[in-house]
Design a protein around this motif. Structure first.
Motif, PDB file in Angstrom:
ATOM      1  N   GLY A 270      51.174  -7.154 -42.710  1.00  0.00           N
ATOM      2  CA  GLY A 270      52.341  -7.494 -41.912  1.00  0.00           C
ATOM      3  C   GLY A 270      52.040  -8.652 -40.980  1.00  0.00           C
ATOM      4  N   ASN A 271      52.984  -8.957 -40.110  1.00  0.00           N
ATOM      5  CA  ASN A 271      52.891 -10.108 -39.220  1.00  0.00           C
ATOM      6  C   ASN A 271      52.751  -9.657 -37.769  1.00  0.00           C
ATOM      7  N   ILE A 272      51.895 -10.349 -37.046  1.00  0.00           N
ATOM      8  CA  ILE A 272      51.707 -10.080 -35.628  1.00  0.00           C
ATOM      9  C   ILE A 272      51.711 -11.399 -34.872  1.00  0.00           C
ATOM     10  N   LYS A 273      52.472 -11.421 -33.809  1.00  0.00           N
ATOM     11  CA  LYS A 273      52.453 -12.530 -32.865  1.00  0.00           C
ATOM     12  C   LYS A 273      51.858 -12.012 -31.567  1.00  0.00           C
ATOM     13  N   VAL A 274      50.853 -12.703 -31.028  1.00  0.00           N
ATOM     14  CA  VAL A 274      50.212 -12.266 -29.790  1.00  0.00           C
ATOM     15  C   VAL A 274      50.444 -13.307 -28.704  1.00  0.00           C
ATOM     16  N   LEU A 275      50.550 -12.813 -27.466  1.00  0.00           N
ATOM     17  CA  LEU A 275      50.719 -13.702 -26.331  1.00  0.00           C
ATOM     18  C   LEU A 275      50.076 -13.105 -25.092  1.00  0.00           C
ATOM     19  N   ASN A 276      49.052 -13.795 -24.592  1.00  0.00           N
ATOM     20  CA  ASN A 276      48.470 -13.520 -23.269  1.00  0.00           C
ATOM     21  C   ASN A 276      48.045 -12.074 -23.068  1.00  0.00           C
ATOM     22  N   ASN A 277      47.388 -11.503 -24.062  1.00  0.00           N
ATOM     23  CA  ASN A 277      46.811 -10.178 -23.861  1.00  0.00           C
ATOM     24  C   ASN A 277      45.503 -10.296 -23.085  1.00  0.00           C
ATOM     25  N   TYR A 278      45.235  -9.321 -22.248  1.00  0.00           N
ATOM     26  CA  TYR A 278      44.045  -9.307 -21.390  1.00  0.00           C
ATOM     27  C   TYR A 278      43.012  -8.395 -22.035  1.00  0.00           C
ATOM     28  N   LYS A 279      41.784  -8.912 -22.219  1.00  0.00           N
ATOM     29  CA  LYS A 279      40.787  -8.157 -22.955  1.00  0.00           C
ATOM     30  C   LYS A 279      39.498  -8.018 -22.147  1.00  0.00           C
ATOM     31  N   VAL A 280      39.012  -6.778 -22.091  1.00  0.00           N
ATOM     32  CA  VAL A 280      37.741  -6.468 -21.449  1.00  0.00           C
ATOM     33  C   VAL A 280      36.870  -5.757 -22.484  1.00  0.00           C
ATOM     34  N   ASN A 281      35.746  -6.354 -22.823  1.00  0.00           N
ATOM     35  CA  ASN A 281      34.846  -5.771 -23.821  1.00  0.00           C
ATOM     36  C   ASN A 281      35.597  -5.393 -25.098  1.00  0.00           C
ATOM     37  N   SER A 282      36.457  -6.275 -25.552  1.00  0.00           N
ATOM     38  CA  SER A 282      37.298  -6.013 -26.718  1.00  0.00           C
ATOM     39  C   SER A 282      37.218  -7.177 -27.692  1.00  0.00           C
ATOM     40  N   GLY A 283      37.592  -6.905 -28.943  1.00  0.00           N
ATOM     41  CA  GLY A 283      37.509  -7.911 -29.988  1.00  0.00           C
ATOM     42  C   GLY A 283      38.680  -8.871 -29.981  1.00  0.00           C
ATOM     43  N   THR A 284      38.715  -9.704 -31.010  1.00  0.00           N
ATOM     44  CA  THR A 284      39.757 -10.714 -31.160  1.00  0.00           C
ATOM     45  C   THR A 284      40.940 -10.123 -31.921  1.00  0.00           C
ATOM     46  N   GLU A 285      42.145 -10.473 -31.506  1.00  0.00           N
ATOM     47  CA  GLU A 285      43.327 -10.004 -32.209  1.00  0.00           C
ATOM     48  C   GLU A 285      43.414 -10.650 -33.596  1.00  0.00           C
ATOM     49  N   GLN A 286      43.808  -9.873 -34.583  1.00  0.00           N
ATOM     50  CA  GLN A 286      44.094 -10.412 -35.906  1.00  0.00           C
ATOM     51  C   GLN A 286      45.560 -10.828 -35.968  1.00  0.00           C
ATOM     52  N   VAL A 287      45.806 -12.001 -36.518  1.00  0.00           N
ATOM     53  CA  VAL A 287      47.164 -12.472 -36.765  1.00  0.00           C
ATOM     54  C   VAL A 287      47.185 -13.087 -38.164  1.00  0.00           C
ATOM     55  N   ARG A 288      48.377 -13.367 -38.693  1.00  0.00           N
ATOM     56  CA  ARG A 288      48.507 -14.052 -39.987  1.00  0.00           C
ATOM     57  C   ARG A 288      49.053 -15.441 -39.759  1.00  0.00           C
ATOM     58  N   ASN A 289      48.450 -16.417 -40.406  1.00  0.00           N
ATOM     59  CA  ASN A 289      48.969 -17.778 -40.329  1.00  0.00           C
ATOM     60  C   ASN A 289      50.391 -17.823 -40.880  1.00  0.00           C
ATOM     61  N   GLY A 290      51.276 -18.490 -40.150  1.00  0.00           N
ATOM     62  CA  GLY A 290      52.664 -18.574 -40.573  1.00  0.00           C
ATOM     63  C   GLY A 290      53.428 -17.280 -40.406  1.00  0.00           C
ATOM     64  N   ALA A 291      52.931 -16.395 -39.553  1.00  0.00           N
ATOM     65  CA  ALA A 291      53.577 -15.096 -39.363  1.00  0.00           C
ATOM     66  C   ALA A 291      55.011 -15.262 -38.892  1.00  0.00           C
ATOM     67  N   SER A 292      55.892 -14.436 -39.429  1.00  0.00           N
ATOM     68  CA  SER A 292      57.308 -14.476 -39.077  1.00  0.00           C
ATOM     69  C   SER A 292      57.658 -13.244 -38.255  1.00  0.00           C
ATOM     70  N   VAL A 293      57.851 -13.449 -36.957  1.00  0.00           N
ATOM     71  CA  VAL A 293      58.245 -12.372 -36.059  1.00  0.00           C
ATOM     72  C   VAL A 293      59.546 -12.795 -35.390  1.00  0.00           C
ATOM     73  N   ALA A 294      60.582 -11.982 -35.536  1.00  0.00           N
ATOM     74  CA  ALA A 294      61.891 -12.321 -34.994  1.00  0.00           C
ATOM     75  C   ALA A 294      61.864 -12.335 -33.466  1.00  0.00           C
ATOM     76  N   ALA A 295      62.798 -13.066 -32.888  1.00  0.00           N
ATOM     77  CA  ALA A 295      62.888 -13.162 -31.429  1.00  0.00           C
ATOM     78  C   ALA A 295      63.305 -11.819 -30.837  1.00  0.00           C
ATOM     79  N   ILE A 296      62.792 -11.530 -29.654  1.00  0.00           N
ATOM     80  CA  ILE A 296      63.195 -10.329 -28.928  1.00  0.00           C
ATOM     81  C   ILE A 296      64.620 -10.545 -28.412  1.00  0.00           C
ATOM     82  N   PRO A 297      65.557  -9.631 -28.680  1.00  0.00           N
ATOM     83  CA  PRO A 297      66.976  -9.903 -28.416  1.00  0.00           C
ATOM     84  C   PRO A 297      67.472  -9.492 -27.040  1.00  0.00           C
ATOM     85  N   TYR A 298      66.582  -9.173 -26.126  1.00  0.00           N
ATOM     86  CA  TYR A 298      66.998  -8.832 -24.768  1.00  0.00           C
ATOM     87  C   TYR A 298      66.186  -9.659 -23.777  1.00  0.00           C
TER      88      TYR A 298
END
Length: 321
Positions: A270-298
């Motif tokens: 599936g597709n994941i879009k990440v933005l400004n997550n805060y990480k402490v002793n944690s790995g890197t987020e996986q995302v897909r190139n060209g991921a399609s995530v619809a806009a949040i409607p509110y």
């Protein structure tokens, strides 16, 4: 003091800002709003989620009384007083608010089933030792708010949402001592029912030492995972599969090897879009190139990512509303 005046006083006291934009309740200054009186996110859309009548209230202390009250056709508020032992899944009818009295009231041994219903609020309840799911939302159920609960040690999912259900907000819950926390979309072959549905906001939840599915998503697009705190998560945080679109925004990941993954089990990615997550002793987020995530409607105003841990640990769970 009137309800309106009490609400105004509370908002002033915590310096909260709750915005209404285009008729939609915005997620505004969430760090100061641990006890919203109505849901933010997707449950505020599609006519909103108001739950049962506040003028028709029944207080239950036994399994038989709880089962009767939950399944009644009356729009009402069901107050659960004490930790009630039940067997199996109890059906919840439309237009219900189910709320625990104090911080230790709730359900043990079984769970709540919402199937083909609308306009349900579940708040301030302890869920323990369910023989199946703790909360199961299915069969095109719409407009549900699951808020300020404490869930642990169930047999299957703690909060599972599936089979075309829609317009749901899961907020301020504490999940702990459990493996498979939250499923969104039950199987890889159910796309015909799930596509265009399963729109859920997950905000200000505390995943406390749980292992996986926070959530595990199929088909849904968009899903909004905002300002949650993940601590000491075993396998992964958020999983997106079957071409789902998940926006993972400004969460706090601490001791999480895999904050996000784009494939798990036998499902297609599936597709994941990440933005400004805060990480402490944690790995890197996986995302897909060209991921399609619809806009949040509110409309919403996210909390700063480095503030999320303190806000969530102080506000999530029972006894905070």
């Amino acid at each position: 003091m009137s309800a309106r005046r009490r609400r105004k006083t509370l908002i002033s006291a915590v310096s909260a800002t709750v915005l209404v934009v285009g008729g939609m309740l915005a997620v505004g200054q969430l760090e100061a709003s641990a006890a919203e009186s109505s849901p933010v996110g997707f449950a505020s859309l599609n006519g909103g989620t108001s739950g049962g009548s506040s003028s028709t209230v029944v207080t239950v202390t036994s399994a038989s009384a709880l089962k009767t009250a939950l399944s009644a056709s009356t729009s009402q508020t069901v107050r659960v007083n004490g930790l009630i032992s039940i067997s199996g899944m109890y059906n919840v009818a439309s237009n219900k608010t189910v709320i625990g009295v104090g911080s230790g009231s709730g359900i043990t041994g079984g769970g709540l089933n919402l199937s083909g219903v609308r306009n349900v609020i579940i708040r301030n309840l302890v869920f323990r030792n369910a023989s199946d799911d703790s909360i199961n939302v299915q069969s095109s159920t719409t407009n549900v708010w699951i808020d300020h609960n404490d869930l642990a040690n169930g047999y299957d999912g703690l909060i599972d949402i599936k089979r075309g259900s829609d317009f749901i907000t899961v907020s301020w819950n504490r999940l702990h001592d459990h493996d498979k926390s939250m499923l969104l979309g039950h199987s890889d072959d159910n796309g015909s029912q799930d596509l265009g549905h399963l729109r859920v906001t997950y905000v200000h939840n505390w995943f406390d030492g749980t292992n996986q599915r926070h959530p595990r998503v199929r088909f849904a697009n968009p899903v909004h995972v905002l300002n949650n705190y993940y601590s000491n998560v075993g396998s992964y945080g958020v999983a997106s599969t079957e071409n789902a679109g998940v926006f993972v925004e400004r969460n706090y990941f601490e001791n999480v090897k895999n904050p996000t993954v784009t494939q798990t089990g036998d499902s297609d990615p599936g597709n994941i879009k990440v933005l400004n997550n805060y990480k402490v002793n944690s790995g890197t987020e996986q995302v897909r190139n060209g991921a399609s995530v619809a806009a949040i409607p509110y409309s919403y105003t996210p909390e700063a990512n480095d503030k999320v841990k303190a806000t969530v640990t102080a506000g999530a769970g029972t006894g905070k509303i």
